[in-house]
Design a protein around this motif. Structure first.
Motif, PDB file in Angstrom:
ATOM      1  N   ARG A 192      34.341  54.114  21.449  1.00  7.61           N
ATOM      2  CA  ARG A 192      35.623  54.160  22.293  1.00  7.61           C
ATOM      3  C   ARG A 192      35.453  52.844  22.890  1.00  7.61           C
ATOM      4  NH1 ARG A 192      36.357  59.638  24.712  1.00  7.61           N
ATOM      5  NH2 ARG A 192      34.660  60.312  23.672  1.00  7.61           N
ATOM      6  N   ALA A 193      36.130  51.545  23.094  1.00 14.36           N
ATOM      7  CA  ALA A 193      35.610  50.736  24.108  1.00 14.36           C
ATOM      8  C   ALA A 193      37.056  50.395  25.107  1.00 14.36           C
ATOM      9  CB  ALA A 193      35.835  49.417  23.122  1.00 14.36           C
ATOM     10  N   ASP A 194      36.653  50.389  26.496  1.00 19.10           N
ATOM     11  CA  ASP A 194      37.133  49.515  27.051  1.00 19.10           C
ATOM     12  C   ASP A 194      36.845  48.480  27.994  1.00 19.10           C
ATOM     13  OD1 ASP A 194      39.200  49.689  29.829  1.00 19.10           O
ATOM     14  OD2 ASP A 194      38.621  51.463  30.932  1.00 19.10           O
ATOM     15  N   VAL A 195      37.583  46.777  27.618  1.00 22.90           N
ATOM     16  CA  VAL A 195      36.469  45.961  28.313  1.00 22.90           C
ATOM     17  C   VAL A 195      37.571  45.139  28.483  1.00 22.90           C
ATOM     18  CG1 VAL A 195      34.474  46.389  26.740  1.00 22.90           C
ATOM     19  CG2 VAL A 195      36.811  45.357  25.514  1.00 22.90           C
ATOM     20  N   GLY A 196      38.698  46.034  29.466  1.00 20.78           N
ATOM     21  CA  GLY A 196      40.034  44.785  29.386  1.00 20.78           C
ATOM     22  C   GLY A 196      39.545  44.039  30.267  1.00 20.78           C
ATOM     23  N   THR A 197      38.441  43.396  31.574  1.00 15.25           N
ATOM     24  CA  THR A 197      37.552  42.562  31.430  1.00 15.25           C
ATOM     25  C   THR A 197      37.145  41.473  31.377  1.00 15.25           C
ATOM     26  OG1 THR A 197      35.587  44.188  32.410  1.00 15.25           O
ATOM     27  CG2 THR A 197      37.438  44.368  34.221  1.00 15.25           C
ATOM     28  N   LEU A 198      36.848  41.491  30.147  1.00 12.72           N
ATOM     29  CA  LEU A 198      36.038  41.118  29.417  1.00 12.72           C
ATOM     30  C   LEU A 198      37.201  40.536  28.419  1.00 12.72           C
ATOM     31  CD1 LEU A 198      33.542  40.374  27.835  1.00 12.72           C
ATOM     32  CD2 LEU A 198      33.677  42.220  26.569  1.00 12.72           C
ATOM     33  N   GLU A 199      38.040  41.195  27.289  1.00 12.70           N
ATOM     34  CA  GLU A 199      38.931  40.319  27.286  1.00 12.70           C
ATOM     35  C   GLU A 199      39.934  39.704  27.203  1.00 12.70           C
ATOM     36  OE1 GLU A 199      41.276  43.602  25.851  1.00 12.70           O
ATOM     37  OE2 GLU A 199      39.506  43.442  23.979  1.00 12.70           O
ATOM     38  N   ASP A 200      40.383  39.860  29.162  1.00 13.74           N
ATOM     39  CA  ASP A 200      41.324  38.333  29.670  1.00 13.74           C
ATOM     40  C   ASP A 200      40.517  37.992  30.649  1.00 13.74           C
ATOM     41  OD1 ASP A 200      42.887  40.707  28.645  1.00 13.74           O
ATOM     42  OD2 ASP A 200      43.259  41.731  31.160  1.00 13.74           O
ATOM     43  N   LYS A 201      38.706  37.803  30.124  1.00 16.51           N
ATOM     44  CA  LYS A 201      38.702  36.607  31.116  1.00 16.51           C
ATOM     45  C   LYS A 201      39.245  35.002  30.799  1.00 16.51           C
ATOM     46  CE  LYS A 201      35.207  35.037  27.563  1.00 16.51           C
ATOM     47  NZ  LYS A 201      35.376  34.393  27.707  1.00 16.51           N
ATOM     48  N   SER A 202      39.417  34.375  31.684  1.00 19.28           N
ATOM     49  CA  SER A 202      40.010  33.574  32.338  1.00 19.28           C
ATOM     50  C   SER A 202      39.487  31.827  31.918  1.00 19.28           C
ATOM     51  CB  SER A 202      40.677  33.479  33.590  1.00 19.28           C
ATOM     52  OG  SER A 202      39.859  33.088  34.648  1.00 19.28           O
TER      53      SER A 202
END
Length: 240
Positions: free
Chosen positions: A55-65
């Protein structure tokens, strides 16, 4: 018996994924997005074979700008399958030069545009770091690093080496920590359901304006945040 069957299937899968990955690398050599594709080739089938639920919670990784240095804890060779599910676009990895001798995987790793460092040669290692700094600044590509430098086998985080932080400060890009829960001891590969694993990315830590004098404090900050995150995920799994 189930463990033996899984190991046989994993061996076959490793070869097939390696062949497909080399084909991808030959078709578009050194494309920085090859690593993400190849990571998925290894990771997604492996989770089913091993009976693991990630189970992954990697929003800050996927949304990196922007480009960043991604740092992660390193438990075992299984990390390839765990983290392979969350490698973001245009991300390459730093690995030791000896990886190139691993059949199929070594050639795939090289063709994917990853960086091989000769740790026994300080001059060449420094040149590789300089090259990755240029990549971070000018090629819209992130660098994935295991700052411990070797596997901790599910124990406490080992001391962090300076390379990842030196690159981030020199390039002025943020550091994004990614943590996986401790899975070595809880994992039971002789059961149909081998275990649950959590992966979590933390908010990016900016390095703009920092100097090399700030590096010890930056390393301590990152290590403490990652340790707290790993312990929190372990507690979450224990009460689940």
């Amino acid at each position: 018996m189930l463990f033996v069957l899984r190991m046989l299937l994993m061996g076959l899968h490793f070869v097939l994924a390696g062949v497909l990955g080399v084909v991808v690398g030959i078709c578009r050599p050194f494309n920085p997005d090859n690593s993400r594709i190849c990571a998925r080739l290894y990771a997604l089938p492996a989770m089913y074979i091993l009976g693991l639920r990630v189970r992954a919670d990697v929003g800050t990784l996927e949304d990196k700008s922007q480009s960043c240095v991604i740092i992660a804890n390193h438990q075992s060779n299984y990390d390839l399958f765990m983290f392979g599910n969350v490698v973001p676009r245009r991300t390459v990895c730093i690995g030791k030069k000896s990886l190139k001798w691993v059949p199929l995987f070594g050639q795939l790793f090289w063709l994917a545009g990853n960086v091989l460092i000769d740790r026994g040669n300080a001059i060449k290692a420094r040149q590789s770091i300089q090259m990755t700094t240029h990549t971070l600044q000018h090629e819209d590509t992130s660098i994935w690093v295991f700052p411990e430098g070797t596997r901790n086998f599910g124990e406490d985080l080992l001391p962090f080496k300076q390379g990842a932080f030196r690159m981030a400060i020199a390039a002025g890009v943020p550091i994004t920590p990614v943590c996986v829960s401790r899975y070595i001891k809880p994992m039971r590969l002789n059961r149909w359901r081998s275990g649950d694993i959590l992966i979590r990315s933390l908010p990016a830590i900016p390095t703009a304006g920092l100097t090399m004098d700030d590096m010890p404090q930056l390393i301590a900050q990152c290590r403490e945040q990652m340790r707290n995150c790993i312990e929190a995920m372990d507690r979450q799994l224990q009460v689940a």
